[in-house]
Design a protein around this motif. Structure first.
Motif, PDB file in Angstrom:
ATOM      1  N   ARG A 156       0.031  -0.654  -4.697  1.00 27.79           N
ATOM      2  CA  ARG A 156       0.920  -1.635  -4.067  1.00 27.79           C
ATOM      3  C   ARG A 156       2.205  -1.834  -4.874  1.00 27.79           C
ATOM      4  NH1 ARG A 156       2.017  -4.911  -0.456  1.00 27.79           N
ATOM      5  NH2 ARG A 156       1.817  -6.764  -1.703  1.00 27.79           N
ATOM      6  N   SER A 157       2.091  -1.771  -6.209  1.00 35.55           N
ATOM      7  CA  SER A 157       3.268  -1.980  -7.047  1.00 35.55           C
ATOM      8  C   SER A 157       3.133  -1.182  -8.329  1.00 35.55           C
ATOM      9  CB  SER A 157       3.423  -3.465  -7.379  1.00 35.55           C
ATOM     10  OG  SER A 157       4.420  -3.655  -8.364  1.00 35.55           O
ATOM     11  N   PHE A 158       4.112  -0.327  -8.584  1.00 35.23           N
ATOM     12  CA  PHE A 158       4.130   0.421  -9.834  1.00 35.23           C
ATOM     13  C   PHE A 158       4.535  -0.488 -10.990  1.00 35.23           C
ATOM     14  CE2 PHE A 158       4.674   3.705  -6.626  1.00 35.23           C
ATOM     15  CZ  PHE A 158       3.765   4.653  -7.044  1.00 35.23           C
ATOM     16  N   GLU A 159       5.525  -1.339 -10.755  1.00 31.30           N
ATOM     17  CA  GLU A 159       6.038  -2.213 -11.806  1.00 31.30           C
ATOM     18  C   GLU A 159       4.983  -3.186 -12.317  1.00 31.30           C
ATOM     19  OE1 GLU A 159       7.531  -1.885  -8.803  1.00 31.30           O
ATOM     20  OE2 GLU A 159       9.280  -0.692  -9.330  1.00 31.30           O
ATOM     21  N   HIS A 160       4.182  -3.714 -11.404  1.00 29.32           N
ATOM     22  CA  HIS A 160       3.162  -4.697 -11.768  1.00 29.32           C
ATOM     23  C   HIS A 160       1.777  -4.069 -11.967  1.00 29.32           C
ATOM     24  CE1 HIS A 160       6.360  -7.210 -10.039  1.00 29.32           C
ATOM     25  NE2 HIS A 160       5.964  -8.075 -10.942  1.00 29.32           N
ATOM     26  N   ARG A 161       1.720  -2.755 -11.867  1.00 30.87           N
ATOM     27  CA  ARG A 161       0.457  -2.022 -12.027  1.00 30.87           C
ATOM     28  C   ARG A 161      -0.623  -2.573 -11.091  1.00 30.87           C
ATOM     29  NH1 ARG A 161       0.708  -1.998 -18.558  1.00 30.87           N
ATOM     30  NH2 ARG A 161       2.350  -0.462 -18.731  1.00 30.87           N
ATOM     31  N   ASN A 162      -0.239  -2.792  -9.872  1.00 28.39           N
ATOM     32  CA  ASN A 162      -1.120  -3.382  -8.875  1.00 28.39           C
ATOM     33  C   ASN A 162      -1.683  -2.273  -7.985  1.00 28.39           C
ATOM     34  OD1 ASN A 162      -2.388  -5.094  -7.111  1.00 28.39           O
ATOM     35  ND2 ASN A 162      -0.534  -6.114  -6.404  1.00 28.39           N
ATOM     36  N   PHE A 163      -2.945  -1.921  -8.236  1.00 36.33           N
ATOM     37  CA  PHE A 163      -3.580  -0.877  -7.436  1.00 36.33           C
ATOM     38  C   PHE A 163      -5.059  -1.185  -7.271  1.00 36.33           C
ATOM     39  CE2 PHE A 163      -3.803   0.555 -11.821  1.00 36.33           C
ATOM     40  CZ  PHE A 163      -5.119   0.975 -11.953  1.00 36.33           C
ATOM     41  N   LYS A 164      -5.683  -0.526  -6.296  1.00 32.71           N
ATOM     42  CA  LYS A 164      -7.096  -0.727  -6.000  1.00 32.71           C
ATOM     43  C   LYS A 164      -7.707   0.626  -5.655  1.00 32.71           C
ATOM     44  CE  LYS A 164      -9.589  -4.471  -4.957  1.00 32.71           C
ATOM     45  NZ  LYS A 164     -10.064  -5.306  -6.040  1.00 32.71           N
TER      46      LYS A 164
ATOM     47  N   ARG B  43     -14.192  -4.005   4.301  1.00 33.88           N
ATOM     48  CA  ARG B  43     -14.568  -5.305   3.745  1.00 33.88           C
ATOM     49  C   ARG B  43     -14.338  -5.315   2.236  1.00 33.88           C
ATOM     50  NH1 ARG B  43     -18.648  -8.379   6.721  1.00 33.88           N
ATOM     51  NH2 ARG B  43     -19.261  -9.067   4.638  1.00 33.88           N
ATOM     52  N   GLY B  44     -13.948  -6.467   1.729  1.00 35.54           N
ATOM     53  CA  GLY B  44     -13.777  -6.633   0.296  1.00 35.54           C
ATOM     54  C   GLY B  44     -12.425  -6.195  -0.238  1.00 35.54           C
ATOM     55  N   LEU B  45     -11.589  -5.675   0.624  1.00 29.46           N
ATOM     56  CA  LEU B  45     -10.260  -5.226   0.209  1.00 29.46           C
ATOM     57  C   LEU B  45      -9.262  -6.343   0.531  1.00 29.46           C
ATOM     58  CD1 LEU B  45      -8.975  -2.641  -0.981  1.00 29.46           C
ATOM     59  CD2 LEU B  45      -8.516  -1.918   1.345  1.00 29.46           C
ATOM     60  N   PRO B  46      -8.496  -6.817  -0.456  1.00 32.35           N
ATOM     61  CA  PRO B  46      -7.545  -7.909  -0.192  1.00 32.35           C
ATOM     62  C   PRO B  46      -6.550  -7.549   0.909  1.00 32.35           C
ATOM     63  CG  PRO B  46      -7.758  -7.511  -2.552  1.00 32.35           C
ATOM     64  CD  PRO B  46      -8.481  -6.394  -1.852  1.00 32.35           C
ATOM     65  N   PRO B  47      -6.181  -8.522   1.759  1.00 29.56           N
ATOM     66  CA  PRO B  47      -5.274  -8.248   2.883  1.00 29.56           C
ATOM     67  C   PRO B  47      -3.976  -7.536   2.522  1.00 29.56           C
ATOM     68  CG  PRO B  47      -6.256 -10.412   3.120  1.00 29.56           C
ATOM     69  CD  PRO B  47      -6.692  -9.899   1.774  1.00 29.56           C
TER      70      PRO B  47
ATOM     71  N   THR C 294      -2.544  -3.838   4.734  1.00 25.93           N
ATOM     72  CA  THR C 294      -1.398  -3.758   5.644  1.00 25.93           C
ATOM     73  C   THR C 294      -0.169  -3.101   5.033  1.00 25.93           C
ATOM     74  OG1 THR C 294      -0.705  -5.974   4.970  1.00 25.93           O
ATOM     75  CG2 THR C 294      -2.137  -5.811   6.913  1.00 25.93           C
ATOM     76  N   TYR C 295      -0.267  -2.612   3.821  1.00 31.49           N
ATOM     77  CA  TYR C 295       0.878  -2.023   3.143  1.00 31.49           C
ATOM     78  C   TYR C 295       1.273  -0.697   3.802  1.00 31.49           C
ATOM     79  CZ  TYR C 295       3.998  -1.333  -0.816  1.00 31.49           C
ATOM     80  OH  TYR C 295       5.101  -1.172  -1.603  1.00 31.49           O
ATOM     81  N   ALA C 296       2.551  -0.352   3.746  1.00 31.88           N
ATOM     82  CA  ALA C 296       3.077   0.852   4.412  1.00 31.88           C
ATOM     83  C   ALA C 296       2.976   2.091   3.520  1.00 31.88           C
ATOM     84  CB  ALA C 296       4.522   0.614   4.827  1.00 31.88           C
ATOM     85  N   TYR C 297       1.751   2.509   3.201  1.00 30.35           N
ATOM     86  CA  TYR C 297       1.533   3.716   2.401  1.00 30.35           C
ATOM     87  C   TYR C 297       1.972   4.935   3.208  1.00 30.35           C
ATOM     88  CZ  TYR C 297      -1.861   0.493   0.247  1.00 30.35           C
ATOM     89  OH  TYR C 297      -2.467  -0.584  -0.335  1.00 30.35           O
TER      90      TYR C 297
END
Length: 126
Positions: free
Chosen positions: A14-22, A50-54, A58-61
């Motif tokens: 989701r974000s490279f700068e914030h190291r936000n990934f799942k 299920r269990g994956l944050p919203p 919905t992100y535009a991968y």
């Protein structure tokens, strides 16, 4: 396991700068399907998983890149390596196998525009 089925880990970035990934694991993936078909399969799956944050659902991968192969060396980058894009970014018209994906491969799934911005100025924020 059949020769064309694999277990793949897809890292939703989701974000490279914030190291936000799942990371999300997919079992029984057909390596002879096109990258474009696999991208659609992943999009459809994460929309209802299920269990994956919203925000991850919905992100535009739009792009996939190989992060790690089984029994191979890993990068020191926490999200993914910024090198060797021409060999590691998966092309839509290739099959997963032709793109270099094998059993137990880990791939990143991200928005190409975000990656370009981060690659031009690879700074992290906390």
């Amino acid at each position: 396991m059949a020769g064309c089925e694999a277990v793949l880990t897809v890292r939703l970035v989701r974000s490279f700068e914030h190291r936000n990934f799942k990371p999300v694991v997919f079992h029984g993936v057909n390596l002879d399907q096109t990258v474009q078909n696999f991208i659609q399969l992943v999009r459809d799956d994460i929309a209802t998983r299920r269990g994956l944050p919203p925000p991850f659902k919905t992100y535009a991968y739009d792009t996939m890149k190989i992060i790690h192969q089984a029994h191979g060396a890993k990068t020191n980058e926490l999200v993914m390596s910024l090198e060797d894009d021409e060999n590691l970014i998966l092309q839509d018209n290739q099959t997963l196998r032709a793109a270099g994906v094998a059993n137990e491969t880990e791939v990143a799934f991200f928005r190409k525009e975000d990656y370009g911005v981060y690659k031009a100025n690879p700074k992290t924020a906390w």
